[in-house]
Scaffold this motif. Structure first.
Motif, PDB file in Angstrom:
ATOM      1  N   GLY A  39      48.216  96.439  18.878  1.00 46.65           N
ATOM      2  CA  GLY A  39      47.923  95.159  19.505  1.00 46.65           C
ATOM      3  C   GLY A  39      49.092  94.191  19.386  1.00 46.65           C
ATOM      4  O   GLY A  39      49.442  93.509  20.361  1.00 46.65           O
ATOM      5  N   SER A  55      40.822  91.657  16.076  1.00 44.74           N
ATOM      6  CA  SER A  55      42.151  91.558  15.464  1.00 44.74           C
ATOM      7  C   SER A  55      43.265  92.054  16.383  1.00 44.74           C
ATOM      8  O   SER A  55      44.351  91.468  16.410  1.00 44.74           O
ATOM      9  CB  SER A  55      42.180  92.335  14.146  1.00 44.74           C
ATOM     10  OG  SER A  55      41.314  91.737  13.200  1.00 44.74           O
ATOM     11  N   SER A  56      43.024  93.128  17.127  1.00 43.63           N
ATOM     12  CA  SER A  56      44.070  93.649  18.021  1.00 43.63           C
ATOM     13  C   SER A  56      44.441  92.623  19.083  1.00 43.63           C
ATOM     14  O   SER A  56      45.612  92.417  19.392  1.00 43.63           O
ATOM     15  CB  SER A  56      43.602  94.947  18.680  1.00 43.63           C
ATOM     16  OG  SER A  56      43.407  95.962  17.722  1.00 43.63           O
ATOM     17  N   SER A  92      45.771 100.778  15.244  1.00 45.66           N
ATOM     18  CA  SER A  92      45.195  99.973  16.320  1.00 45.66           C
ATOM     19  C   SER A  92      45.687  98.537  16.267  1.00 45.66           C
ATOM     20  O   SER A  92      46.093  97.968  17.289  1.00 45.66           O
ATOM     21  CB  SER A  92      43.665 100.007  16.222  1.00 45.66           C
ATOM     22  OG  SER A  92      43.071  99.101  17.119  1.00 45.66           O
ATOM     23  N   HIS A  93      45.675  97.930  15.090  1.00 48.06           N
ATOM     24  CA  HIS A  93      46.089  96.536  14.965  1.00 48.06           C
ATOM     25  C   HIS A  93      47.586  96.367  15.230  1.00 48.06           C
ATOM     26  O   HIS A  93      48.004  95.402  15.891  1.00 48.06           O
ATOM     27  CB  HIS A  93      45.734  96.021  13.571  1.00 48.06           C
ATOM     28  CG  HIS A  93      44.261  95.847  13.364  1.00 48.06           C
ATOM     29  ND1 HIS A  93      43.724  95.056  12.359  1.00 48.06           N
ATOM     30  CD2 HIS A  93      43.191  96.356  14.039  1.00 48.06           C
ATOM     31  CE1 HIS A  93      42.405  95.090  12.430  1.00 48.06           C
ATOM     32  NE2 HIS A  93      42.059  95.882  13.430  1.00 48.06           N
ATOM     33  N   TYR A 129      43.830 103.528  18.696  1.00 41.58           N
ATOM     34  CA  TYR A 129      42.841 103.972  17.712  1.00 41.58           C
ATOM     35  C   TYR A 129      42.342 105.374  18.034  1.00 41.58           C
ATOM     36  O   TYR A 129      42.270 106.246  17.150  1.00 41.58           O
ATOM     37  CB  TYR A 129      41.688 102.978  17.692  1.00 41.58           C
ATOM     38  CG  TYR A 129      40.534 103.367  16.794  1.00 41.58           C
ATOM     39  CD1 TYR A 129      40.642 103.249  15.412  1.00 41.58           C
ATOM     40  CD2 TYR A 129      39.334 103.828  17.337  1.00 41.58           C
ATOM     41  CE1 TYR A 129      39.578 103.602  14.591  1.00 41.58           C
ATOM     42  CE2 TYR A 129      38.268 104.176  16.526  1.00 41.58           C
ATOM     43  CZ  TYR A 129      38.394 104.059  15.147  1.00 41.58           C
ATOM     44  OH  TYR A 129      37.351 104.404  14.329  1.00 41.58           O
ATOM     45  N   THR A 180      51.832  95.156  21.695  1.00 42.28           N
ATOM     46  CA  THR A 180      51.494  94.823  23.075  1.00 42.28           C
ATOM     47  C   THR A 180      51.902  93.398  23.423  1.00 42.28           C
ATOM     48  O   THR A 180      52.450  93.134  24.498  1.00 42.28           O
ATOM     49  CB  THR A 180      49.982  94.997  23.306  1.00 42.28           C
ATOM     50  OG1 THR A 180      49.612  96.345  23.030  1.00 42.28           O
ATOM     51  CG2 THR A 180      49.609  94.661  24.748  1.00 42.28           C
ATOM     52  N   GLY A 239      45.886  93.463  24.524  1.00 40.01           N
ATOM     53  CA  GLY A 239      45.925  93.806  23.108  1.00 40.01           C
ATOM     54  C   GLY A 239      44.715  94.615  22.685  1.00 40.01           C
ATOM     55  O   GLY A 239      44.835  95.605  21.948  1.00 40.01           O
ATOM     56  N   VAL A 240      43.530  94.213  23.158  1.00 43.88           N
ATOM     57  CA  VAL A 240      42.298  94.947  22.842  1.00 43.88           C
ATOM     58  C   VAL A 240      42.348  96.349  23.440  1.00 43.88           C
ATOM     59  O   VAL A 240      42.017  97.342  22.775  1.00 43.88           O
ATOM     60  CB  VAL A 240      41.076  94.173  23.356  1.00 43.88           C
ATOM     61  CG1 VAL A 240      39.808  95.021  23.244  1.00 43.88           C
ATOM     62  CG2 VAL A 240      40.908  92.868  22.578  1.00 43.88           C
ATOM     63  N   GLY A 276      45.081  98.473  21.761  1.00 39.95           N
ATOM     64  CA  GLY A 276      44.630  98.741  20.401  1.00 39.95           C
ATOM     65  C   GLY A 276      43.551  99.811  20.367  1.00 39.95           C
ATOM     66  O   GLY A 276      43.546 100.677  19.483  1.00 39.95           O
ATOM     67  N   GLY A 291      36.405  94.562  21.111  1.00 40.22           N
ATOM     68  CA  GLY A 291      37.246  93.419  20.784  1.00 40.22           C
ATOM     69  C   GLY A 291      36.516  92.100  20.786  1.00 40.22           C
ATOM     70  O   GLY A 291      37.082  91.065  20.412  1.00 40.22           O
TER      71      GLY A 291
END
Length: 312
Positions: free
Chosen positions: A209, A151-152, A205-206, A131, A212, A123-124, A127, A84
């Protein structure tokens, strides 16, 4: 539960002197410089006819990026967070940090600065887990695939800020301002449009995030602050190397400052009155001295040592 917290010298602000949003951006840029430095070294030492990206990914980037499978990730478990903060494209880094600054500024304006780092890290982390889970169940990633980018984490901050105040106005000089929820949708659309179409796991994944960030505010409104333990852990780490303020647990603080006295700090002493004395004497005559409470015995002893008539 009130979410707004304007105390901008909160615990994750590094004593209020360093903005945590600036810290996130600075760490990301430092990681980028480190990656570019090792890319240059890889290019200098590149064997003849070897592909730079392949060699660089195998020797350097794998220590920062999140691999596509749990078998590859477990030996380098820290990559579930370091991905991240990792970028290999300058323009991608610039755009990501610009969005992070915008959403992060709004989020801190509404909640203070002690929650932005936890939200970003959550978030990371989520995410990255999403993933790996998507790769495991969908099988969309190859053994050479990996995940990098912030991005996440940015979507988590954006979703959290939008959940708190969706009508927060951005650029008020433009027609009265643009609502935050519109900006968030624009960012999400741009982010989805720039992802590789052949890897569904990155989309998952995004979106994880973003979810979250929403869930963080959702549970915060119900009285549970998921950032509290992270702030406490940060305090503990800082106090370990701060000689002027050594860390003490709550139990140690209590025993050091409140529970070492040999006498009771305060004992309620009833005022000696004739009426109270008569009541105790009547109780003795009816039930005997042994039936008196310790307080009544103490009262009687004090009354015998004082001139009650002189007190009236």
């Amino acid at each position: 539960m009130a979410i707004a917290d304007r105390n901008l010298s909160s615990r994750l602000s590094y004593g209020g002197r360093i903005n945590p949003l600036v810290m996130l951006i600075a760490v990301t840029m430092i990681v980028f410089v480190v990656l570019m430095f090792f890319r240059a070294l890889t290019y200098i030492q590149l064997p003849e006819n070897a592909d730079l990206n392949t060699v660089y990914n195998q020797k350097v980037l794998k220590w920062f990026a999140l691999a596509g499978s749990t078998e590859q990730t477990l030996p380098r478990i820290w990559t579930i967070l370091t991905y991240g903060f990792s970028h290999i494209n300058l323009w991608q880094l610039f755009a990501s940090m610009l969005w992070l600054w915008g959403f992060g500024y709004v989020f801190m304006d509404m909640t203070g600065n002690k929650r932005i780092v936890p939200v970003y890290l959550y978030g990371v982390l989520i995410g990255g887990i999403a993933y790996l889970a998507a790769n495991y169940f969908l099988g969309t990633a190859s053994s050479a695939s990996f995940l990098i980018g912030s991005s996440s984490g940015i979507l988590a901050v954006a979703a959290a800020a939008t959940t708190i105040c969706p009508n927060y106005k951005i650029l008020p000089m433009v027609g009265g301002g643009i609502s935050l929820w519109i900006v968030s949708i624009i960012y999400l659309a741009i982010d989805m449009a720039t992802l590789p179409p052949d890897n569904l796991s990155v989309y998952v994944s995004h979106l994880a995030g973003a979810l979250t960030g929403f869930l963080f505010i959702f549970i915060l409104r119900r009285g549970f602050d998921a950032s509290e333990w992270m702030n406490n852990f940060y305090d503990w780490l800082v106090n370990l190397v701060n000689p002027e303020k050594p860390y003490q647990s709550r139990e140690k603080i209590k025993s050091a400052f409140f529970y070492n006295a040999k006498t009771t700090p305060y004992v309620k002493t009833p005022k000696i009155t004739q009426q109270k004395l008569d009541e105790i004497l009547d109780k003795i005559s009816q039930y005997g001295y042994d039936q008196l409470t310790e307080e009544e015995k103490s009262f009687l002893e004090r009354a015998s040592k004082e001139d009650l008539k002189g007190r009236q």
